[in-house]
Write an enzyme that holds these catalytic residues in place. Sequence first.
Site, PDB file in Angstrom:
ATOM      1  CG  ASP A 119      -0.180  -5.721  -3.567  1.00 45.94           C
ATOM      2  OD1 ASP A 119       0.342  -5.581  -2.451  1.00 45.94           O
ATOM      3  OD2 ASP A 119      -1.350  -6.141  -3.720  1.00 45.94           O
ATOM      4  CG  HIS A 120       6.376  -4.381  -0.593  1.00 53.45           C
ATOM      5  ND1 HIS A 120       7.090  -5.553  -0.502  1.00 53.45           N
ATOM      6  CD2 HIS A 120       7.300  -3.383  -0.547  1.00 53.45           C
ATOM      7  CE1 HIS A 120       8.380  -5.283  -0.397  1.00 53.45           C
ATOM      8  NE2 HIS A 120       8.536  -3.972  -0.429  1.00 53.45           N
ATOM      9  NE  ARG A 121      -1.972  -6.430  -0.609  1.00 55.64           N
ATOM     10  CZ  ARG A 121      -3.260  -6.283  -0.896  1.00 55.64           C
ATOM     11  NH1 ARG A 121      -4.170  -6.444   0.061  1.00 55.64           N
ATOM     12  NH2 ARG A 121      -3.649  -5.980  -2.124  1.00 55.64           N
ATOM     13  N   PRO A 157      -0.719  -1.947  -0.305  1.00 60.13           N
ATOM     14  CG  PRO A 157       0.405  -3.552   0.959  1.00 60.13           C
ATOM     15  CD  PRO A 157      -0.859  -3.329   0.206  1.00 60.13           C
TER      16      PRO A 157
END
Length: 536
Positions: A506-508, A321
């Site tokens: 990567d927003h994780r 994401p």
Amino acid sequence: MSTPNIFLLPDLGEGLAEAELVTWFVSVGDRITVDQPIAEVETAKSVVEVPSPYAGTVAVLHGEPGEVMDVGKPLISVMPADSSPVSVPVQVAAAGRPVDASVHAHGGITRPVAPAPDAAAAAYREEERAGSGNVLIGYGTPAGQGHAGRRRTRKLSHPAGPQHVQSPPHTRASPPTTPAPPGATAHEVLPGRGERLAVSSPLVRRLAYDSGVDLHAVHGTGAAGLITRRDVEAALSAGAAVSPLPSGIPRTAGLSEAQQSVPVRDSPAGSPPGISASTSAGADDSEVDPRTGLVVASRTPVRGVRKAVAAAMTRSRTEIPEATVWVDVDATALVGLRSAMKERSPEDTPGLLAFIARFVTSGLRKYPELNSRFQPVQDAGAGASTTDGAQILGFGGVNLGFAAQTDRGLVVPSIRRADRLSARGLDAEIRRLGRVAREGKASPTELTGSTFTINNYGVFGVDGSAAIINHPEAAMLGIGRIIDRAWVVDGELAIRKIVELTLVFDHRVCDGGAASAFLRHVVDAIEDPASALADL
């Protein structure tokens, strides 16, 4: 009774489980030595020559040019040099099926049962210990095990005296030998293989094929008549013929059977001279696409670098994401600093990309979230969340990747421990890795293992890009072109050197605050490079 040594296709590097056989350098019945290149294979990373760990006589070629072969499967079978010369099996294995043949003392050929996969793998490991070990570029060879020969074109000779080679039924017949044209010093005739063009690299052969240029009509200007990329481009400029090769002349080495079987059509109206209307297999003027109603002009197999890129990009977009932040940067001070350094020392002044890479490694030390990897749990089970038990791996160093466009496609060379290098050291590695990547000579190690990637798409004349993260990394920094723009400086309008930086992350593993802070760190260093370099 003697049995052949079976050499399995070696491990070609991290994550590479297959390779396409480009061309054979040997034929059945040829005598070969330890470390002699026997084949050229193309992986998703590069084109490499595979040397033989055995000396002896070629018994079986386990594949055809253009065939995709799995690592650990038989590549070639070699009869030991000290085996009885009564007869040699010269059978070519069917695709994916190893053939184990033995030679009886009275000339009869027996076929014992092929070893089980575990036994074959064990034999392969034993072979690597007993043989040369030099199965790929960069592998060492123990002293006394022979010497490596690296010339791409060579004359393969048989020992003096009568040859006891028998061809059983259903063997592959050797292609007829085509005599070289008069005065064609750039050509060699190999036993049982026909004429072989002296071409500097597979990239040159690919360029010639894609452009519809008959290499037999090209005069090589390289050493010993070698055909270079410049020769092919000159032939294109001169309007080289774009027509099917005569049936009596062998096709360009290094192309798959499917590609070689496609006729090269004349250029359509408006196309540049020498450019083929179709360069890929399977196209047919009578085939119409049912969705668009248009004639299908080409069908291009997805393989090699394009296959690897497609898989990586699909996986990245499917699993990561991603989020994006960007900012316009005043690079006037950095451009000025480099210009001043170049005036004093023009030979060893780093490029702008090397300076930015140095600022990136500094920022990754301060914001290590961007230099990490999200690792989900393998086999979490049905109904389990993809984040259950997942981990974020942080690294004690930076392997800096940079996107490089080559004739084979987009690759990402990796600068190992880039955080330990100065701007000059980074510049040297960027130039070296970029060169070997373009030549198709980069090793698998040099094309894998990056933890963060920079993408200088500004060289293509664009300002920004919605980049896709290089899976499985956590971020990528994009660099646009540097252009003169109106900019407000101390309340006054001025013309400045402006570049757009884009960070995809990567927003994780990282939130917008840390990502923006990292980007500002790089921006501040570009806008005040003297102060930034003093602190590095």
